[in-house]
Design an enzyme around this catalytic site. Structure first.
Site, PDB file in Angstrom:
ATOM      1  N   CYS A 132       0.810  -1.223   0.000  1.00 20.96           N
ATOM      2  CA  CYS A 132       0.000   0.000   0.000  1.00 20.96           C
ATOM      3  C   CYS A 132       0.839   1.267   0.000  1.00 20.96           C
ATOM      4  O   CYS A 132       0.496   2.253  -0.663  1.00 20.96           O
ATOM      5  CB  CYS A 132      -0.953  -0.002   1.196  1.00 20.96           C
ATOM      6  SG  CYS A 132      -0.114   0.044   2.808  1.00 20.96           S
ATOM      7  N   HIS A 141      -1.294   1.084   7.033  1.00 18.61           N
ATOM      8  CA  HIS A 141      -1.979   1.180   5.749  1.00 18.61           C
ATOM      9  C   HIS A 141      -2.021   2.633   5.268  1.00 18.61           C
ATOM     10  O   HIS A 141      -2.601   3.506   5.925  1.00 18.61           O
ATOM     11  CB  HIS A 141      -3.404   0.633   5.856  1.00 18.61           C
ATOM     12  CG  HIS A 141      -4.068   0.465   4.529  1.00 18.61           C
ATOM     13  ND1 HIS A 141      -3.497  -0.269   3.500  1.00 18.61           N
ATOM     14  CD2 HIS A 141      -5.238   0.954   4.029  1.00 18.61           C
ATOM     15  CE1 HIS A 141      -4.285  -0.237   2.448  1.00 18.61           C
ATOM     16  NE2 HIS A 141      -5.346   0.506   2.737  1.00 18.61           N
ATOM     17  N   ASP A 191      -8.202   4.194  -2.817  1.00 15.05           N
ATOM     18  CA  ASP A 191      -7.290   3.151  -2.338  1.00 15.05           C
ATOM     19  C   ASP A 191      -7.085   2.102  -3.424  1.00 15.05           C
ATOM     20  O   ASP A 191      -8.028   1.438  -3.845  1.00 15.05           O
ATOM     21  CB  ASP A 191      -7.879   2.495  -1.079  1.00 15.05           C
ATOM     22  CG  ASP A 191      -6.899   1.543  -0.400  1.00 15.05           C
ATOM     23  OD1 ASP A 191      -5.797   1.315  -0.938  1.00 15.05           O
ATOM     24  OD2 ASP A 191      -7.242   1.028   0.676  1.00 15.05           O
TER      25      ASP A 191
END
Length: 258
Positions: free
Chosen positions: A69, A109, A124
């Site tokens: 991520c 994250h 995302d």
């Protein structure tokens, strides 16, 4: 347009001459999800570099790798920024469904917050196969995509002020929490991504520093590769193959181009 912009468009198969508007962001996210694998191979190999613009360009665009991520959302952030969007980064804490609470590793994250016409959206592309494929308003509105249902709601408790919730097609029978994040603690300096990287690489409870994982959405489902298995979801039907090291390399090249 500059090098990152042009090359990122080529990497995800998005035309270089088209001006990207807010309404086209869903297409950008779909193409990104189909093109960039979520993978931890450099972490498993013990390779470590600072997350910088040049690093992201070389790793994901030039070398055609994927990332985690803090890499995938970081390069998407740079791309959106260069296409005129009002974006910032923030960090969240993933929910541990096995324990029924949030992971204790901290804010590992990294996600994007995008402001458009007075509304803030979560963007995302770095949450494995759990991708909304569309900007999500921080209003609780349910957004349906080919991958399932998704929403971002104000958090009633927990370490963040909003929670990302999802219900994947063919996989989830109930809504579940993906992660919580702090909408007020935003940043633009990629150095913050290095802190998330350090936790992922070093923390004994990290799920990404023990075994290789490569996964990517496909037009009909998704594919997931580990050092032991290869799993395919095709229109709700799942098949799993036990593999060895030789087969791992074959599948990595065949399905992920790596």
């Amino acid at each position: 347009m500059n090098e990152l912009n042009n090359l990122f468009r080529q990497r995800i198969g998005f035309p270089e001459h088209i001006t990207i508007t807010f309404d086209q962001l869903t297409k950008v996210l779909e193409r990104t999800a189909l093109s960039l694998p979520f993978e931890n191979l450099r972490v498993i190999a013990g390779e470590r570099e600072n997350v910088t613009r040049d690093y992201l360009l070389n790793k994901i665009v030039v070398n055609k790798e994927g990332g985690l991520c803090y890499e995938l959302n970081a390069i998407l952030y740079l791309f959106l920024l260069e296409n005129g969007f009002d974006v910032r980064l923030t960090r969240g804490i993933v929910f541990n469904h096995g324990a029924g609470t949030y992971f204790t590793l901290g804010k590992t994250h990294v996600v994007i917050l995008l402001n458009h016409e007075g509304i803030t959206y979560l963007v995302d592309t770095g949450f494995g196969g759990n991708l909304a494929l569309s900007p999500l308003p921080l209003t609780g509105e349910i957004i349906i995509s080919s991958n399932g249902g998704f929403s971002v709601k104000p958090a009633s408790d927990g370490p963040g002020d909003y929670t990302f919730e999802l219900k994947l097609h063919h996989k989830d029978t109930e809504w579940r929490i993906g992660y919580t994040f702090d909408s007020k603690a935003t940043f633009t300096d990629l150095d913050e991504c290095n802190d998330a990287q350090s936790i992922v690489i070093e923390h004994p409870e990290s799920t990404f520093n023990k075994h290789p994982l490569v996964t990517k959405l496909t037009e009909r489902g998704n594919v997931t590769l580990t050092d032991r298995t290869f799993t395919q979801w095709v229109e709700g039907k799942v098949t799993k193959e036990e593999i060895d090291a030789v087969r791992f390399k074959e599948l990595l090249r065949l399905h992920f181009g790596m």
